[in-house]
Design a protein around this motif. Sequence first.
Motif, PDB file in Angstrom:
ATOM      1  N   VAL A  14      12.644 -36.446  -8.973  1.00  0.00           N
ATOM      2  CA  VAL A  14      11.565 -35.648  -9.541  1.00  0.00           C
ATOM      3  C   VAL A  14      11.160 -34.580  -8.530  1.00  0.00           C
ATOM      4  O   VAL A  14      10.883 -34.881  -7.365  1.00  0.00           O
ATOM      5  CB  VAL A  14      10.359 -36.529  -9.893  1.00  0.00           C
ATOM      6  N   ARG A  15      11.143 -33.337  -8.973  1.00  0.00           N
ATOM      7  CA  ARG A  15      10.769 -32.228  -8.092  1.00  0.00           C
ATOM      8  C   ARG A  15       9.263 -32.224  -7.882  1.00  0.00           C
ATOM      9  O   ARG A  15       8.490 -32.322  -8.831  1.00  0.00           O
ATOM     10  CB  ARG A  15      11.214 -30.890  -8.694  1.00  0.00           C
ATOM     11  N   ILE A  16       8.848 -32.068  -6.626  1.00  0.00           N
ATOM     12  CA  ILE A  16       7.435 -32.047  -6.270  1.00  0.00           C
ATOM     13  C   ILE A  16       7.107 -30.695  -5.650  1.00  0.00           C
ATOM     14  O   ILE A  16       7.621 -30.344  -4.583  1.00  0.00           O
ATOM     15  CB  ILE A  16       7.078 -33.174  -5.270  1.00  0.00           C
ATOM     16  N   SER A  17       6.271 -29.915  -6.306  1.00  0.00           N
ATOM     17  CA  SER A  17       5.839 -28.625  -5.750  1.00  0.00           C
ATOM     18  C   SER A  17       4.628 -28.839  -4.843  1.00  0.00           C
ATOM     19  O   SER A  17       3.887 -29.818  -4.992  1.00  0.00           O
ATOM     20  CB  SER A  17       5.496 -27.652  -6.876  1.00  0.00           C
ATOM     21  N   SER A  18       4.443 -27.933  -3.904  1.00  0.00           N
ATOM     22  CA  SER A  18       3.320 -28.028  -2.943  1.00  0.00           C
ATOM     23  C   SER A  18       3.198 -29.427  -2.361  1.00  0.00           C
ATOM     24  O   SER A  18       2.116 -30.038  -2.392  1.00  0.00           O
ATOM     25  CB  SER A  18       2.010 -27.614  -3.612  1.00  0.00           C
ATOM     26  N   PRO A  19       4.281 -29.986  -1.821  1.00  0.00           N
ATOM     27  CA  PRO A  19       4.251 -31.383  -1.362  1.00  0.00           C
ATOM     28  C   PRO A  19       3.273 -31.636  -0.229  1.00  0.00           C
ATOM     29  O   PRO A  19       2.816 -32.781  -0.054  1.00  0.00           O
ATOM     30  CB  PRO A  19       5.692 -31.629  -0.909  1.00  0.00           C
ATOM     31  N   ASP A  20       2.924 -30.599   0.543  1.00  0.00           N
ATOM     32  CA  ASP A  20       2.034 -30.786   1.695  1.00  0.00           C
ATOM     33  C   ASP A  20       0.553 -30.644   1.352  1.00  0.00           C
ATOM     34  O   ASP A  20      -0.298 -30.768   2.235  1.00  0.00           O
ATOM     35  CB  ASP A  20       2.384 -29.781   2.793  1.00  0.00           C
ATOM     36  N   ARG A  21       0.246 -30.391   0.104  1.00  0.00           N
ATOM     37  CA  ARG A  21      -1.163 -30.259  -0.279  1.00  0.00           C
ATOM     38  C   ARG A  21      -1.899 -31.571   0.008  1.00  0.00           C
ATOM     39  O   ARG A  21      -1.455 -32.652  -0.407  1.00  0.00           O
ATOM     40  CB  ARG A  21      -1.287 -29.914  -1.761  1.00  0.00           C
TER      41      ARG A  21
END
Length: 358
Positions: A14-21
Amino acid sequence: MAKDAYVAAGDREVRISSPDRVIYEATDRTPAITKLDVCEFFATVGAGLMRALGERPTALERWPSGVREGYRLATSTTQKDAEAFYQKRVPKGAPDYLETVTVTFPSGRTADEVCPTEAAVPVWCAQMGTLTFHPWPVRRADVDRPDELRIDLDPQPGTGFADARRVAAVADELLRELGIVGYPKTSGNRGIHIYVRIRPEWSFEEVRHAAIGFGRELERRDGGVTTAWWKEERGQRIFVDYNQNNRDRTIASAYSLRPRPGAPVSTPLTWAELAELDDPRGLNIVTVPDRLADADPWAGIDEVAHELTPLLRLWEELPGGELNFPPDYPKMPGEPPRVQPSKKVAGHWDDDGNRIER
């Protein structure tokens, strides 16, 4: 800006955008928790989470901006200034592997809700900001017949987790006397939830009556318990929230995160573990995955589906009659007046709880 990340869940990535938020700020118990941490947590507890969500219509509690002091959860669709909200209908952009199920609300309106069928689904929901999953107590094979009784022990002002733990032990004793196995979990705050798998043979109204009957017997055995709907009548007691068994009323699932400092988890326990637990805050996104390295306390929850008859007998035999429904429900047969007892004028209501127009 960090590049997208990928989280393995079942047979998918599963692609995770903005993972460091940062979703949860650091506390004295936990480090800062990122969006990637949240998604990886749901992947790690996937088997237990799917045991709670699998084949169930599920509403999503979404906190896309994270959890911060002062952030609020919208309680209606008209509230536009809150940072978090409930998503009852399938979000836009859902992947093709996400399946749905149609449910009917008390108003008669219908909606297609998320119906998790594989571990990648809750991870994708987390990618969309979901922290807490709210599954219905039904499976999609029959969305009008619950297969779960949910006993919600809700501490009122002046009480706390220790009081809920004491009442839970009384509840366990009562269930065992009736030949029923209950499965406890923390709420993720001060409360305790007890789940009972039942045969999908009864209506929502009958399951609700079973919860009332059970609550009344708890009241009889422990003076620190109440089923009073009106807050002004509850006092410093543990409220058995029987209305959580209504149609379209849901409880945070097992292994859901809660939007509170320290990323607490609604955590399944054995009865022995519950008896020893003093502070549920220790069950959080950092500590809970290690518990599953040994075993899931709820691994056997689906092995037996119980009869509801013993609890319905309590409803029929114990005095008290019908109790109030939530305010957004249509007026229900036999329901008491929907007015606070301190504001009720007896002459304005008939014996069936209907207001007399003058």
